[in-house]
Design a protein around this motif. Structure first.
Motif, PDB file in Angstrom:
ATOM      1  N   GLN A   1     -16.607  32.442  -2.737  1.00 28.23           N
ATOM      2  CA  GLN A   1     -16.986  32.145  -1.367  1.00 28.23           C
ATOM      3  C   GLN A   1     -17.189  30.653  -1.132  1.00 28.23           C
ATOM      4  O   GLN A   1     -16.881  30.141  -0.045  1.00 28.23           O
ATOM      5  CB  GLN A   1     -18.244  32.918  -0.989  1.00 28.23           C
ATOM      6  N   GLN A   2     -17.707  29.930  -2.121  1.00 28.63           N
ATOM      7  CA  GLN A   2     -17.938  28.503  -1.925  1.00 28.63           C
ATOM      8  C   GLN A   2     -16.639  27.757  -1.612  1.00 28.63           C
ATOM      9  O   GLN A   2     -16.620  26.849  -0.773  1.00 28.63           O
ATOM     10  CB  GLN A   2     -18.610  27.884  -3.154  1.00 28.63           C
ATOM     11  N   ASP A   3     -15.548  28.145  -2.280  1.00 32.81           N
ATOM     12  CA  ASP A   3     -14.266  27.490  -2.044  1.00 32.81           C
ATOM     13  C   ASP A   3     -13.762  27.775  -0.636  1.00 32.81           C
ATOM     14  O   ASP A   3     -13.262  26.883   0.061  1.00 32.81           O
ATOM     15  CB  ASP A   3     -13.238  27.956  -3.070  1.00 32.81           C
TER      16      ASP A   3
ATOM     17  N   GLU B   1     -15.617  28.751   1.974  1.00 36.94           N
ATOM     18  CA  GLU B   1     -16.536  28.168   2.956  1.00 36.94           C
ATOM     19  C   GLU B   1     -16.302  26.668   3.112  1.00 36.94           C
ATOM     20  O   GLU B   1     -16.352  26.129   4.225  1.00 36.94           O
ATOM     21  CB  GLU B   1     -17.978  28.452   2.542  1.00 36.94           C
ATOM     22  N   ALA B   2     -16.014  25.991   2.006  1.00 38.65           N
ATOM     23  CA  ALA B   2     -15.739  24.553   2.075  1.00 38.65           C
ATOM     24  C   ALA B   2     -14.459  24.286   2.852  1.00 38.65           C
ATOM     25  O   ALA B   2     -14.385  23.357   3.666  1.00 38.65           O
ATOM     26  CB  ALA B   2     -15.638  23.980   0.663  1.00 38.65           C
TER      27      ALA B   2
ATOM     28  N   PRO C   1     -22.909  27.808   3.864  1.00 38.54           N
ATOM     29  CA  PRO C   1     -22.994  28.438   2.546  1.00 38.54           C
ATOM     30  C   PRO C   1     -23.537  29.865   2.640  1.00 38.54           C
ATOM     31  O   PRO C   1     -24.465  30.142   3.391  1.00 38.54           O
ATOM     32  CB  PRO C   1     -23.977  27.534   1.787  1.00 38.54           C
TER      33      PRO C   1
ATOM     34  N   ASP D   1     -19.976  34.642  -5.623  1.00 36.03           N
ATOM     35  CA  ASP D   1     -20.760  33.421  -5.777  1.00 36.03           C
ATOM     36  C   ASP D   1     -20.385  32.772  -7.103  1.00 36.03           C
ATOM     37  O   ASP D   1     -20.689  33.287  -8.173  1.00 36.03           O
ATOM     38  CB  ASP D   1     -22.252  33.759  -5.743  1.00 36.03           C
TER      39      ASP D   1
ATOM     40  N   ARG E   1     -21.532  30.405  -8.718  1.00 35.09           N
ATOM     41  CA  ARG E   1     -22.642  29.958  -9.565  1.00 35.09           C
ATOM     42  C   ARG E   1     -22.998  31.013 -10.609  1.00 35.09           C
ATOM     43  O   ARG E   1     -23.685  30.716 -11.586  1.00 35.09           O
ATOM     44  CB  ARG E   1     -23.881  29.662  -8.710  1.00 35.09           C
TER      45      ARG E   1
END
Length: 209
Positions: A17-19, A21-22, A28, A174, A176
């Motif tokens: 998701q971070q990729d 969302e960026a 975030p 996620d 992380r």
């Protein structure tokens, strides 16, 4: 359909998701559910385009509430309408569900979805559904791994020289998160009470393989 469903699944793409969302410029933590659906749909040979295209189309639908959380029945309707995805969704709040209300809300739609729900989902725990060979996109509670809010993950069975029903593979969008293997007790204690769940049925192209 259990083993047949498993055998016709391609490798699940590792999308985070971070990729997404960026790339989209979204807040975030705002894409966990659709990223899970994208990964599952792609693994079942649905034509969903790139993650950017997939999320951008979903963003145009009325699938989120006022706080920005994705509403599972509305998201299910959008997935059917936009991509032809066969999705069986339900809420775990009640052990006995009102099928008519589920259809009206959008959790279920086609006869295939209703048939799958009645034969594979109704009256079963999420882990029991996964034990039968179905990957479940489930809502987990705050505190699951690094998560601190309601969150969506894909739970599936371990497949290595047979099936182990006491541990599960989890695709967490996620990035992380380090762990991908969890015990039955951890999964069952960290599912969100009354949370939404979904299973994607194979696409026509996957069934033809």
């Amino acid at each position: 359909m259990t083993e047949q469903h498993l055998n016709k699944r391609n490798t699940r793409p590792m999308i985070f998701q971070q990729d997404v969302e960026a790339e989209l410029g979204w807040p975030p933590g705002s894409t966990c559910a659709p990223v899970c659906f994208y990964s599952e749909a792609a693994s079942l040979s649905y034509q969903v385009g790139s993650p950017h295209e997939f999320l951008s189309l979903l963003a145009r639908t009325n699938s989120r509430n006022a706080t920005g959380h994705w509403v599972r029945p509305k998201l299910s309707v959008a997935l059917r309408n936009l991509f032809g995805i066969k999705v069986v969704s339900w809420n775990t709040a009640n052990t006995e569900q009102d099928i008519d209300k589920m259809v009206s809300a959008g959790y279920l739609s086609t006869s295939a979805e209703l048939g799958f729900y009645r034969s594979e989902v109704e009256g079963r725990l999420v882990t029991e559904i996964v034990d039968a060979g179905h990957a479940v996109i489930a809502t987990v509670a705050p505190g699951f791994s690094t998560n601190r809010d309601l969150h969506a993950v894909v739970i599936s069975r371990i497949h290595s020289n047979g099936y182990d029903q006491d541990i599960y593979s989890v695709h967490n969008p996620d990035k992380r998160t380090i762990d991908s293997i969890y015990s039955r007790s951890y999964i069952e204690s960290n599912l969100q009470p009354g949370g939404a769940c979904s299973v994607l049925l194979p696409s026509i192209s996957a069934e033809a393989v």
